[in-house]
Design a protein around this motif. Structure first.
Motif, short mmCIF file in Angstrom:
data_model
loop_
_atom_site.label_atom_id
_atom_site.label_comp_id
_atom_site.label_asym_id
_atom_site.label_seq_id
_atom_site.Cartn_x
_atom_site.Cartn_y
_atom_site.Cartn_z
N SER A 1 7.80 44.52 11.71
CA SER A 1 6.38 44.63 12.06
C SER A 1 5.84 45.99 11.67
O SER A 1 6.60 46.95 11.52
N ASP A 2 4.53 46.05 11.51
CA ASP A 2 3.88 47.33 11.28
C ASP A 2 3.81 48.08 12.61
O ASP A 2 4.01 47.52 13.68
N TRP A 3 3.49 49.38 12.50
CA TRP A 3 3.32 50.16 13.72
C TRP A 3 2.08 49.66 14.46
O TRP A 3 1.01 49.50 13.87
N ASN A 4 2.21 49.43 15.75
CA ASN A 4 1.11 48.98 16.59
C ASN A 4 0.87 49.99 17.71
O ASN A 4 1.82 50.47 18.34
N LYS A 5 -0.38 50.28 17.97
CA LYS A 5 -0.73 51.21 19.04
C LYS A 5 -0.61 50.50 20.37
O LYS A 5 -1.21 49.44 20.59
N VAL A 6 0.18 51.05 21.30
CA VAL A 6 0.39 50.42 22.59
C VAL A 6 -0.25 51.21 23.74
O VAL A 6 -0.37 50.70 24.85
N ALA A 7 -0.64 52.46 23.46
CA ALA A 7 -1.29 53.32 24.44
C ALA A 7 -1.85 54.52 23.68
O ALA A 7 -1.48 54.74 22.52
N PRO A 8 -2.75 55.30 24.29
CA PRO A 8 -3.26 56.49 23.60
C PRO A 8 -2.12 57.41 23.14
O PRO A 8 -1.32 57.86 23.95
N GLY A 9 -2.03 57.62 21.84
CA GLY A 9 -0.99 58.49 21.29
C GLY A 9 0.38 57.88 21.18
O GLY A 9 1.34 58.59 20.87
N VAL A 10 0.52 56.55 21.39
CA VAL A 10 1.84 55.90 21.38
C VAL A 10 1.81 54.68 20.47
O VAL A 10 0.92 53.84 20.57
N TRP A 11 2.81 54.60 19.58
CA TRP A 11 2.92 53.48 18.64
C TRP A 11 4.34 52.92 18.67
O TRP A 11 5.30 53.64 18.90
N GLU A 12 4.45 51.61 18.41
CA GLU A 12 5.75 50.95 18.36
C GLU A 12 5.83 50.04 17.14
O GLU A 12 4.82 49.62 16.59
N ARG A 13 7.08 49.75 16.74
CA ARG A 13 7.31 48.76 15.70
C ARG A 13 8.70 48.17 15.87
O ARG A 13 9.56 48.74 16.55
N THR A 14 8.92 47.01 15.25
CA THR A 14 10.24 46.39 15.19
C THR A 14 10.73 46.45 13.75
O THR A 14 10.01 46.03 12.84
N ARG A 15 11.92 46.97 13.53
CA ARG A 15 12.47 47.08 12.19
C ARG A 15 13.12 45.78 11.77
O ARG A 15 13.31 44.86 12.57
N GLU A 16 13.51 45.72 10.51
CA GLU A 16 14.14 44.52 9.97
C GLU A 16 15.46 44.23 10.66
O GLU A 16 15.86 43.06 10.80
N ASP A 17 16.17 45.27 11.10
CA ASP A 17 17.45 45.06 11.78
C ASP A 17 17.28 44.73 13.26
O ASP A 17 18.25 44.60 13.99
N GLY A 18 16.03 44.59 13.71
CA GLY A 18 15.78 44.21 15.09
C GLY A 18 15.63 45.38 16.04
O GLY A 18 15.20 45.20 17.19
N VAL A 19 15.98 46.59 15.61
CA VAL A 19 15.82 47.77 16.46
C VAL A 19 14.33 48.08 16.63
O VAL A 19 13.55 47.99 15.68
N ARG A 20 13.94 48.42 17.83
CA ARG A 20 12.55 48.78 18.11
C ARG A 20 12.44 50.29 18.17
O ARG A 20 13.33 50.99 18.67
N GLU A 21 11.33 50.81 17.66
CA GLU A 21 11.08 52.24 17.63
C GLU A 21 9.73 52.54 18.29
O GLU A 21 8.80 51.74 18.23
N GLN A 22 9.65 53.72 18.89
CA GLN A 22 8.40 54.16 19.51
C GLN A 22 8.21 55.65 19.25
O GLN A 22 9.17 56.43 19.35
N VAL A 23 7.00 56.05 18.90
CA VAL A 23 6.68 57.46 18.72
C VAL A 23 5.50 57.82 19.60
O VAL A 23 4.65 56.97 19.91
N GLY A 24 5.46 59.07 20.04
CA GLY A 24 4.37 59.53 20.90
C GLY A 24 3.87 60.89 20.47
O GLY A 24 4.67 61.75 20.05
N VAL A 25 2.56 61.11 20.57
CA VAL A 25 1.93 62.36 20.15
C VAL A 25 0.92 62.80 21.20
O VAL A 25 0.03 62.02 21.56
#
Length: 255
Positions: A40-64
């Motif tokens: 999946s593409d990066w999706n905004k889940v909260a102000p300053g926070v984005w998540e995505r699901t990679r091809e291997d199924g691992v989920r990632e989240q970044v915050g600023v």
């Protein structure tokens, strides 16, 4: 759980047990098979926070920014509340002590950073779109700039026959003239046998403590899930800038 890794060696043994031919050593039998998760593409889940699901199924989240720090604080507080409830219902309440202590430590770190940022009144502006650092870095290894220097994180999952290991690394580099800001890198790693609600996981954390006026700092920590054919793991880290200079977070999990 949203996904599981299935192991080729396990499939080979099951095939042999049913009278079939096991995979040969020359086959790529030691590699985990990709999950059926859809990238999946990066999706905004909260102000300053984005998540995505990679091809291997691992989920990632970044915050600023400070709002991302507050989002992370609420997440960890909620997690701790669930742990406290599980402890009350458990017949072995002491098994949850280490998890609760780690949660309390992380909560104190986040609370101190947010309080200082709010007190200074110098809050980092929350971006409307995902910063380029999250898009440009390789999977599991974001990097970028904040507080006058450059940071990087790496969360790597390693899978074995009957278990797994997650290693989290955080790094900082800065070249003179050094910025006036103090910073701290905090990283953690967690491993469960079945799910994040299991008592007494292997959980570790590490911190640089506050530093400034230096070119290079690094910190790492490792946790494992063993013995299990479906290890459940998570790793993450934060950059905590003093005086409200900035906040960055990254976490990755395979459940």
């Amino acid at each position: 759980m949203s996904k599981r890794f299935f192991w080729a060696p396990v499939a080979a043994m099951a095939l042999a047990a049913c009278g079939g031919d096991a995979l040969s050593a020359s086959d790529e039998a030691t590699r985990p098979m990709l999950s059926e998760a859809t990238p999946s593409d990066w999706n905004k889940v909260a102000p300053g926070v984005w998540e995505r699901t990679r091809e291997d199924g691992v989920r990632e989240q970044v915050g600023v920014g400070t709002e991302a720090a507050e989002f992370e604080l609420q997440r960890v507080r909620g997690q701790r509340a669930l742990l406290a409830q599980a402890q009350e219902k458990s017949g072995t309440p002491a098994a949850f002590d280490r998890q609760l202590k780690e949660s309390d430590r992380y909560i104190r770190v986040l609370e101190a950073n947010i309080a200082e940022a709010r007190a200074t009144g110098v809050l980092e502006q929350t971006p409307d779109s995902l910063p380029r650092f999250a898009q440009a870095g390789t999977e599991g290894s974001p990097s970028g700039s904040v507080c006058g220097g450059n940071y990087s994180f790496s969360v790597q999952f390693s899978y074995q026959m009957a278990g797994g290991t997650v290693t989290t690394q955080g790094g900082w580099s800065e070249f003179g003239p050094f910025s006036p800001y103090s910073k701290e890198l905090y990283v953690y790693a967690k491993g469960w046998l079945y799910s994040p609600t299991d008592p007494d996981p292997h959980e570790t954390s590490n911190s640089t403590g506050l530093f400034s006026g230096t070119c290079c700092v690094s910190v790492d920590t490792t946790a494992s899930a063993y013995p299990t054919f479906t290890p459940v793991m998570e790793g993450g880290g934060v950059v905590l800038g003093a005086n409200g200079c900035g906040f960055r977070s990254y976490r990755a999990w395979n459940y």
